[in-house]
Motif scaffolding. Structure first.
Motif: not given
Length: 379
Positions: A289-295, A312-313, A330-336
């Motif tokens: 449906s959608y993809t998200y992450g740091t790669r 996720l930057t 979106l910043d990684l730390d915020l997303a986590s």
């Protein structure tokens, strides 16, 4: 189209598909396939250095094939430049190899690897600087992926023909970006979310994967041999598969919410690793449906499959790429610290599609200035 009376556009660098012994014996990042495939998709007359048909053309190796039959050599370079690195031998070896080619050399995706945008203290080995000067002399424009890389190259080398293109893979499947435009309403897409992570030594990324496991999301992994081995062992029915330590740690830290059986089920049913981009594209389009992450390229392959993604930057590489193209991020730390639903609310493609015609125009200017045919598109 023929270029300068030659039929072929030669391509070298990253591999466009992974060998069967990847990742257990062959260490690589399968995300680089997305980058490597870009010129092959753009130019029907392109030939990769790994193509066995080169010998059928009557050449002993790739070098005479390029020198005798090709108009250009495209080099896909990815994270070639490491800020603060001291080992210059790899750059010197690479330059010596490239000096054997007599054709114009066009760079795709050159970038620097750095934690942050620290231009003042940026440094490269002397051999890397010489390589960059050599590359700038072999084409009208030297392509780089972002503004930070451009500033670093200009400051350290003094060359003046540096040109920002973004990631060339973005322009490789314009028809799928049209599909993406139709699929940006997440609530209308079937399938389940797909998460990707880079460094599970980071608590923030362990949280992301933990949440993904709890919610039975897919995990697309482009590198890890231990994860793939455990996945394969489980599919073969191993009685005691060796679960990767990072997953065991996630289970221990979950306060009983993720059991050992949950880890087994995640690896059996929701873990994915791909050795070619076509299979990967089909999986995304049919199941995600959608993809998200740091790669970066896992997310890029998602939008090149017509499926929305959120970057996720966490370092300069990711930031300069998403900022240049106005890709949702979106910043990684915020997303986590967010739920999956909260994270998905940041998937907004309006700025990207507003900028997309200019991005294609810019990239096509880079191609035509280097005497390559432009990419056809309808944006």
């Amino acid at each position: 189209m023929k270029n300068n009376h030659f039929d072929n556009i030669a391509v070298m660098g990253c591999l466009p598909r992974m060998p069967e012994n990847f990742p257990l014996e062959h260490s690589e990042n399968s995300g680089n396939m997305v980058h490597a495939s870009a010129p092959l998709l753009m130019f029907p007359n392109s030939v990769h250095s790994s193509d066995p048909h080169i010998r059928l053309a009557g050449e002993r190796s790739f070098r005479p094939f390029v020198n005798n039959t090709s108009s250009h050599l495209i080099v896909t370079m990815a994270n070639t430049l490491v800020i603060g690195g001291t080992d210059g031998n790899k750059y010197a070896r690479f330059q010596r190899a490239l000096e054997q080619y007599e054709k114009p050399i066009v760079v795709f995706g050159l970038g620097v690897q750095s934690k942050d945008y620290d231009l003042e203290n940026a440094s490269l080995p002397d051999e890397a600087i010489e390589l960059l000067r050599f590359l700038s002399s072999r084409a009208k424009l030297l392509g780089v992926r972002g503004e930070y890389t451009k500033k670093v190259v200009e400051k350290l080398t003094g060359v003046s023909n540096v040109f920002v293109t973004g990631c060339p893979s973005l322009y490789s499947r314009p028809e799928m970006l049209k599909s993406l435009e139709l699929n940006t309403n997440l609530r209308s897409r079937e399938g389940r979310p797909s998460v990707n992570v880079t460094n599970l030594n980071k608590e923030s990324e362990r949280r992301l994967l933990s949440q993904g496991i709890s919610e039975k999301q897919f995990q697309v992994e482009p590198v890890s041999a231990p994860f793939y081995k455990a996945h394969s062992d489980i599919l073969r029915g191993a009685s005691r598969p060796e679960i990767p330590n990072h997953l065991l740690r996630i289970s221990r830290d979950s306060d009983g919410k993720i059991s050992h059986e949950d880890l087994i089920e995640h690896l059996r049913s929701y873990f994915r690793l791909f050795r070619d981009t076509e299979t990967w594209k089909i999986f995304n389009s049919e199941h995600v449906s959608y993809t998200y992450g740091t790669r970066f390229h896992v997310n890029m392959q998602s939008i090149l499959s017509g499926v929305p993604a959120l970057w996720l930057t966490h370092d300069s590489r990711t930031r300069e790429l998403v900022e240049f193209a106005d890709l949702p991020n979106l910043d990684l730390d915020l997303a986590s610290k967010m739920s999956s639903d909260e994270i998905s609310n940041f998937i907004d493609y309006a700025p990207f599609f507003k900028k997309l015609p200019d991005l294609f125009d810019r990239f096509n200017f880079y191609l035509t200035e280097n005497s390559l045919p432009p990419v056809k598109h309808s944006f």
